[in-house]
Structures are given as C-alpha cells and as structure tokens.
Design an enzyme around this catalytic site. Structure first.
Site, short mmCIF file in Angstrom:
data_model
loop_
_atom_site.label_atom_id
_atom_site.label_comp_id
_atom_site.label_asym_id
_atom_site.label_seq_id
_atom_site.Cartn_x
_atom_site.Cartn_y
_atom_site.Cartn_z
CE LYS A 72 45.88 54.10 35.97
NZ LYS A 72 46.29 53.44 37.44
CD GLU A 127 45.91 46.52 42.88
OE1 GLU A 127 45.63 47.69 43.03
OE2 GLU A 127 46.16 46.03 41.81
#
Length: 336
Positions: free
Chosen positions: A75, A131
C-alpha cells in the site's frame, strides 16, 4: 508539557514547543465572543491551483499501481494539495472555529510551525482531525486509525451521528463496508499498528472488523484499538514516534512506501504528520494532521492536502475523486 507538530517525513524538523504556561478548560473549545469571524463579506478566498494537476495525479497513481502490482509495495498513499488565496488575512482562530463547528467529532488544533525553522517561520497549521494517532492516560493506550473513505450520499450527509454501525441507511456507507479494496487498505493499517504496539503493551484489544465513522461529508472505516502499557515510563510522545507514520498516511512496507512518496510527491510538510501534546506524567494525545491547512506568514494564502491509499484493485479515477471530496472540507470552511 511539550506541544506542537511532527512532520510527515521523520527526517524533517519538528515544530515542538515547551510553553511557559498551560491553561486547561473543561468541555469543548469555543472561540472568544470577540474573536474574528470568517465572513464572506469581509474575506474572499479563491482556488489558484492544485499540486499536482488532476492529470499528473492520475499519472502518478498509475505509476504507483505498477509498483504495487510488481510486489514492491502493499500500500502507498498518494496525496495532492489545493492552493488558496485570500484578499485579506485569514484568522487562524476563526478558521479553527469554522472547522470545529463543521465537525464536532473532530479534534481541532492550531499550531505555530516556527520552531521547525527555515521556511516555516511565521507559518501556522490549522485543522480538525477525525483520526486519533494515540492517546495515553496512565497505562491505558488508545488509537483510532482510519483508512477507507467514501463521500456521503447527497441528502444523507446530515443524518445520524459520528458513529454509525449501519451507515444510517446511506448506500455509500454500505458500499464502503462491503468494499474489498477498502477493507484490505484498512487491514494493512490495523495489522501494522498491532505490530508496533505489541512490544510496548502487556495486552491489546483489536476488534476483528472496522466500524463506520462519519464526518459531515465523508464516511471512514475506523477501528478502536486499546491496550495497557508494559512500561509506565513510555510517554505519549514515545508512542507517537513509535507509530508515526502509519500506513493510513504513508503505506506499507513503511520504508519502501516513504521512499516512493519522496520520489513521487512534493514535500508534504506537516500534512499527514501528527499534532498533540505530552505532559510530564507521560499522558497526552496526538492526532493525525489531516483535514488541515498550512497558513502563510501573512495569512493571505493557504495550502491544504488530501490523500488516498493505493492498493491492489485501486482505480485512479476513484482515488482522484477521494482527494477532491476530502479537500472540500477546507474549501467549504474558507468559502472557496
């Protein structure tokens, strides 16, 4: 106490300060009644460009996808920025108030970046992040990584609260929960954080599947991770440094993803870094520096970034649309 920001790239200088005094207040932060307001009558903001252009961002994603398909990366996060100009100085307190009012579940912050030196003298970072990188209270550690995003369906944008296990009937939320690509992207982040925290904790609670978290315009996949520190001398800043950058903002394997980002993108500065504090007991909280803008010293220009995770099965057009959706938060806050 130490307060401030860590840059995205661990090799870059941080902007940390030991303040002369600290004031804590109960409840949510609210601006002073006499604080400046962001008004369309008093301040006009317009977009002057994107870095890179949409066409170049699509090309970069294509090159990164080749590296994923070749097995070099599992990723990697590809980011782009919008350049904004104002006809008068942007008050960072007023921008903070607008961002917090737009997303009460977010963690609002404003940081003087001057301690990083060089081009950062006089610059400020302002945002409201959904977050949590890490929070430490005594020996309890908590993280809430987000990875996997979808724009909310028009008309469903204001339904429900920030935590929506079923997506409040929004088809975009259901599609996100069932998206193999987004679930893989999220799993990379959770597995990496589990591996980073395991040596530091005597026990970890990691739910097997993510839940939905909503902001006014987006859905995210999120996982609430908690644990108990093995060594009580490990501080919140120690934990932030051990965890940053996570695959949510960088990629995995971390070293290869960071190298690919350095090769591909312009420097991110403090976007996708971490903002927070740590006191002399070791307690503190650090959030991921997303949904934020860097303000110039004269406060007449702003630079806001957004990114998306590239994994096997990613589509370049969908990743471009994701950055546009995320950048809308700052554009709307500034009326751009």
């Amino acid at each position: 106490m130490v307060v401030g920001a860590l840059p995205f790239d661990p090799a870059a200088p941080a902007a940390l300060t030991v303040p002369e005094s600290v004031t804590r207040s109960a409840g949510a932060w609210v601006p002073h009644p006499d604080a400046p307001q962001l008004s369309a009558d008093a301040l006009r903001v317009h977009v002057t460009g994107y870095v890179p252009s949409a066409e170049e961002h699509l090309a970069r994603i294509g090159r990164l996808l080749h590296r994923v398909d070749d097995g070099e990366l599992d990723k990697v996060v590809a980011a782009r920025a919008v350049l904004l100009e104002a006809d008068a100085p942007i008050s960072r307190t007023a921008l903070l108030a607008r961002l917090v009012a737009g997303d009460t579940a977010g963690n609002g912050f404003t940081v003087d970046l001057s301690p990083a030196g060089g081009r950062y003298a006089g610059r400020a970072l302002v945002g409201a992040s959904p977050e949590t990188l890490v929070r430490r209270r005594g020996r309890r550690v908590e993280c809430r990584p987000l990875a996997g995003t979808a724009a909310r369906t028009p008309g469903a944008a204001q339904s429900g609260g920030p935590e929506q296990p079923g997506g409040a009937g929004d088809p975009a939320a259901r599609a996100l929960l069932n998206s193999g690509k987004n679930l893989r992207e999220h799993a990379f982040v959770v597995d990496w954080i589990r591996g980073a925290l395991a040596p530091l904790c005597s026990g970890l609670d990691v739910p097997p599947t993510p839940t939905l978290l909503s902001t006014p315009h987006l859905w995210h996949l999120g996982t609430e991770i908690s644990g108990t520190l093995a060594d009580p001398s490990t501080s919140a800043l120690d934990l932030a440094l051990a965890l940053h950058p996570t695959p949510a903002v960088c990629g995995t394997p971390t070293d290869r993803a960071l190298h690919a980002i350095r090769e591909t993108e312009e420097p991110r500065g403090f976007y996708a870094g971490a903002v927070g504090w740590c006191d002399d007991d070791g307690d503190g909280e650090w959030v991921v520096a997303i949904r934020c803008a860097e303000l110039s010293p004269d406060r007449r220009s702003a630079l806001a970034h957004a990114g998306g995770g590239i994994v096997a099965g990613s589509r370049a057009d969908a990743e471009l649309a994701e950055t546009d959706a995320k950048l809308r938060t700052l554009r709307r806050a500034l009326g751009a």
